[in-house]
Design a protein around this motif. Structure first.
Motif, PDB file in Angstrom:
ATOM      1  N   GLU A  58       0.821  -1.209   0.000  1.00  0.00           N
ATOM      2  CA  GLU A  58       0.000   0.000   0.000  1.00  0.00           C
ATOM      3  C   GLU A  58       0.857   1.262   0.000  1.00  0.00           C
ATOM      4  OE1 GLU A  58      -2.446   0.608   3.366  1.00  0.00           O
ATOM      5  OE2 GLU A  58      -3.620   2.111   2.308  1.00  0.00           O
ATOM      6  N   GLU A  59       1.894   1.233   0.823  1.00  0.00           N
ATOM      7  CA  GLU A  59       2.803   2.384   0.905  1.00  0.00           C
ATOM      8  C   GLU A  59       3.243   2.836  -0.475  1.00  0.00           C
ATOM      9  OE1 GLU A  59       4.943   4.046   3.627  1.00  0.00           O
ATOM     10  OE2 GLU A  59       2.853   3.852   4.269  1.00  0.00           O
TER      11      GLU A  59
ATOM     12  N   ILE B  97       0.491   4.366  -2.624  1.00  0.00           N
ATOM     13  CA  ILE B  97       0.190   5.743  -2.250  1.00  0.00           C
ATOM     14  C   ILE B  97       1.286   6.681  -2.750  1.00  0.00           C
ATOM     15  CG2 ILE B  97      -0.124   7.323  -0.323  1.00  0.00           C
ATOM     16  CD1 ILE B  97      -1.339   5.009   1.226  1.00  0.00           C
ATOM     17  N   ARG B  98       2.528   6.191  -2.661  1.00  0.00           N
ATOM     18  CA  ARG B  98       3.623   7.032  -3.115  1.00  0.00           C
ATOM     19  C   ARG B  98       3.468   7.332  -4.619  1.00  0.00           C
ATOM     20  NH1 ARG B  98       7.863   4.177  -0.888  1.00  0.00           N
ATOM     21  NH2 ARG B  98       8.640   3.580  -2.926  1.00  0.00           N
TER      22      ARG B  98
ATOM     23  N   ASP C 102       0.639   7.234  -6.215  1.00  0.00           N
ATOM     24  CA  ASP C 102      -0.572   8.031  -6.403  1.00  0.00           C
ATOM     25  C   ASP C 102      -0.314   9.506  -6.129  1.00  0.00           C
ATOM     26  OD1 ASP C 102      -3.298   7.661  -7.206  1.00  0.00           O
ATOM     27  OD2 ASP C 102      -3.834   8.461  -5.242  1.00  0.00           O
ATOM     28  N   ARG C 103       0.577   9.764  -5.194  1.00  0.00           N
ATOM     29  CA  ARG C 103       0.889  11.159  -4.862  1.00  0.00           C
ATOM     30  C   ARG C 103       1.421  11.927  -6.063  1.00  0.00           C
ATOM     31  NH1 ARG C 103       4.682  10.363  -0.183  1.00  0.00           N
ATOM     32  NH2 ARG C 103       5.674  12.218  -1.013  1.00  0.00           N
TER      33      ARG C 103
ATOM     34  N   ARG D  37       0.408  11.965  -8.911  1.00  0.00           N
ATOM     35  CA  ARG D  37      -0.651  12.561  -9.730  1.00  0.00           C
ATOM     36  C   ARG D  37      -0.849  14.026  -9.367  1.00  0.00           C
ATOM     37  NH1 ARG D  37      -5.407   8.975  -8.204  1.00  0.00           N
ATOM     38  NH2 ARG D  37      -6.647  10.330  -9.511  1.00  0.00           N
ATOM     39  N   TYR D  38      -0.524  14.389  -8.141  1.00  0.00           N
ATOM     40  CA  TYR D  38      -0.790  15.759  -7.703  1.00  0.00           C
ATOM     41  C   TYR D  38       0.467  16.541  -7.322  1.00  0.00           C
ATOM     42  CZ  TYR D  38      -5.226  13.441  -7.468  1.00  0.00           C
ATOM     43  OH  TYR D  38      -6.329  12.710  -7.786  1.00  0.00           O
ATOM     44  N   MET D  39       1.594  15.813  -7.206  1.00  0.00           N
ATOM     45  CA  MET D  39       2.820  16.507  -6.837  1.00  0.00           C
ATOM     46  C   MET D  39       3.701  16.588  -8.070  1.00  0.00           C
ATOM     47  SD  MET D  39       2.266  16.988  -3.711  1.00  0.00           S
ATOM     48  CE  MET D  39       3.255  16.842  -2.256  1.00  0.00           C
ATOM     49  N   LYS D  40       4.313  17.743  -8.287  1.00  0.00           N
ATOM     50  CA  LYS D  40       5.178  17.903  -9.449  1.00  0.00           C
ATOM     51  C   LYS D  40       6.526  17.236  -9.178  1.00  0.00           C
ATOM     52  CE  LYS D  40       2.764  20.979 -11.735  1.00  0.00           C
ATOM     53  NZ  LYS D  40       1.938  22.096 -11.574  1.00  0.00           N
TER      54      LYS D  40
END
Ligand SMILES: Nc1ncnc2c1ncn2[C@@H]1O[C@H](COP(=O)(O)OP(=O)(O)O)[C@@H](O)[C@H]1O
Ligand SMILES: [Mg+2]
Lengths: 162, 362
Positions: A3-4, A7-8, A10-11, A13-16
């Motif tokens: 999962e970790e 999520i990393r 997935d982040r 998608r929103y972090m440049k």
């Protein structure tokens, strides 16, 4: 996949990708250092004048291209990572164009023999170019890895949604 | 989980202006309380004291039984949503929502989960990569709420969150806040000067005037049984009509008109026999089927209803003005006379302004 890690991914998608873009900007900074340092050369002939002038002209192109790359890799555009690799290879190649030819060369200025580029200056400019290239390579590799990971993650999201 | 007790709280500003007098309220877990009142009545001051942005001059504030009267704002576990959303223009919506957690150096993966969950609740998932300038006013307000949600506070505080939105968006955002309250089951305090917002949102309303709490109760309690003339006139739109009347045998005598009383009303007014009181009648409680002659001077068709303004009794008396919300589409002309009756009446003591209730001594 744990999962970790998901999520990393997935982040992204929103972090440049500020790591890659940061390295691209750093590469520009070292290039500027190089650019300023070569002014210290004592060019006594057309030959070296043209070499320095050409190098400075290329600097302008380099800065533009590296800046565009920094914006591109920030948004995980993989093409700009490849551009950064090309720019890095050219930075290395440049060592053999101006600094190597000018190093230790002697010209006559007002009937005096003058060295165009002393060893100390030569070492400095070479280090700047190498650092600039290294930053480009690191940024590009990080960019490629991250862009691919993000593309894979987005594809798996798409397949989940479908 | 989150229970808030506000006990005998006063606020006296440095310039010796007392903005809040003896505020008492027990907020139950998961309750949505609306503080309503006209501008300057001390609503924001009360909310700011609860948030810790303003010192409490006297009294106590308890959160889950713990005294937090002196606790600094950051330790209160409350989140405040302001009227102007105060978003950071250079950050994306995602970064705006994550900001307070990033500042606290929380694990980025945990932040990520919270931001996505909040965005999902607020319907902002597809906007996360945009900048605030690319969003509409209503969406920005939701981002501001999102920033509070990610902190998972015990109490949400809203200070007139809708007043920057146009009328249509206000209605939509109001429903969203209600939905949000249902989903989060969170304790919320909401400040507004708009009685419609209060009636539609609140579990309980706190109606304030000039720093004093006038009445605390459910929306229907405030509407049906206002404690005093202020609450009666403030809650309800168009506002309640008031008439100066004298209590007579079996009826009320106004200036040039009489109003019959029911048996129950006679009983309530028994102690006031022969005295002057205020009669309150809501416009929607006026029906065009009675003996009280109303002379019309304007007729506004609202579609389902018609708002008719005019007067009853002597035309000169200021207190004889009346607004009536009549059913259906009416076409009264200036000077027409309509026979009206009052289906519900409210009585107020002339001196204290308090409602006259059954079994109460005069
Ligand atoms: N910082 C302050 N210093 C002095 N008086 C204040 C201050 N803030 C508000 N007031 C006064 O306190 C009263 C209540 O203000 P406020 O709580 O903002 O009202 P509301 O939010 O209900 O419109 C007003 O009379 C206002 O002038
Ligand atoms: Mg206010």
């Amino acid at each position: 996949m744990n999962e970790e890690k998901t999520i990393r991914l997935d982040r992204m998608r929103y972090m440049k990708n500020t790591l890659s873009s940061g390295f691209a900007l750093l590469a520009i900074l070292f290039d500027v250092c190089f650019f300023i340092s070569i002014y210290e050369s004592d060019v006594g002939s057309w030959y070296y004048t043209i070499l320095v002038g050409g190098s400075i002209l290329y600097n302008l192109i380099f800065m533009l291209a590296a800046f565009l790359s920094s914006e591109g890799v920030k948004n995980y555009k993989i093409g700009y990572s490849y551009l950064m690799i090309v720019l890095g290879i050219i930075q290395i190649a440049r060592i053999f164009v101006y600094p190597v030819r000018a190093h230790g060369a002697v010209v006559t200025i007002q009937e005096q023999a003058v060295t165009v580029m002393e060893t100390a200056q030569f070492t400095r400019v070479v280090i700047y170019l190498v650092l600039s290239a290294a930053c480009l390579f690191i940024g590009a590799i990080a960019g490629i890895i991250r862009s691919r990971a993000l593309a894979g993650h987005l594809a798996s999201l798409d397949s989940q949604a479908a | 989980m989150a229970q808030l007790n506000i006990q005998h709280v006063d606020k006296i500003y440095d310039n010796n202006v007392q903005a809040v007098f003896d505020f008492n309220l027990d907020v139950k877990d998961g309750e949505l309380i609306v503080l309503v009142g006209p501008s300057g009545c001390g609503k924001s001051t009360t909310l700011r004291m609860i948030a810790g942005l303003e010192d409490i001059s006297a009294g106590h504030l308890l959160l889950d039984g713990k005294d937090i009267t002196q606790a600094p704002a950051k330790d209160r576990d409350m989140a405040m949503v302001f009227q102007n959303y105060a978003l950071y223009g250079h950050m994306t919506i995602y970064e705006n929502m994550a900001f307070s957690l990033t500042l606290r150096k929380e694990n980025p993966n945990v932040i990520h989960k919270k931001v996505l969950a909040a965005a999902e609740i607020l319907g902002l998932t597809s906007q996360l990569n945009k900048k605030p300038s690319q969003l509409s006013g209503g969406q920005r307000q939701r981002v501001a709420m999102g920033r509070s949600i990610v902190r998972n506070p015990k109490v949400f505080l809203f200070d007139e969150p809708l007043s920057n939105l146009d009328a249509k968006l206000r209605g939509a955002t109001r429903r969203e806040i209600l939905l949000l309250h249902k989903r989060l089951q969170a304790t919320m305090l909401y400040v507004t000067h708009d009685q419609t917002e209060a009636l539609t949102l609140a579990d309980r309303i706190v109606c304030m005037s000039m720093g004093h709490v006038q009445q605390v109760g459910t929306p229907i309690e405030l509407y049906d049984a206002p404690a005093n003339k202020f609450v009666a006139s403030f809650i309800g739109l168009p506002p309640m009509n008031f008439f100066d009347v004298t209590v007579r045998e079996g009826m009320l005598e106004g200036k040039g008109f009489t109003v019959p009383l029911t048996e129950e009303e006679k009983g309530v007014l028994l102690p006031y026999a022969g005295r002057e009181i205020d009669l309150g009648v809501r416009p929607e409680d006026v029906a065009a089927d009675g003996d009280i002659a109303m002379s019309v001077f304007s007729n506004e068709n609202l579609g389902m209803n018609t708002l008719v303004h005019g007067h009853i009794g002597h035309s000169g008396a200021a207190s004889n003005k009346i607004s009536a919300k009549l059913r259906g589409w009416c076409d009264y002309k200036d000077g027409d006379s309509v026979g009206v009756s009052f289906s519900r009446k409210h009585f107020f003591d002339k001196e204290s302004g308090n409602a006259i209730r059954k079994g109460e001594k005069a």
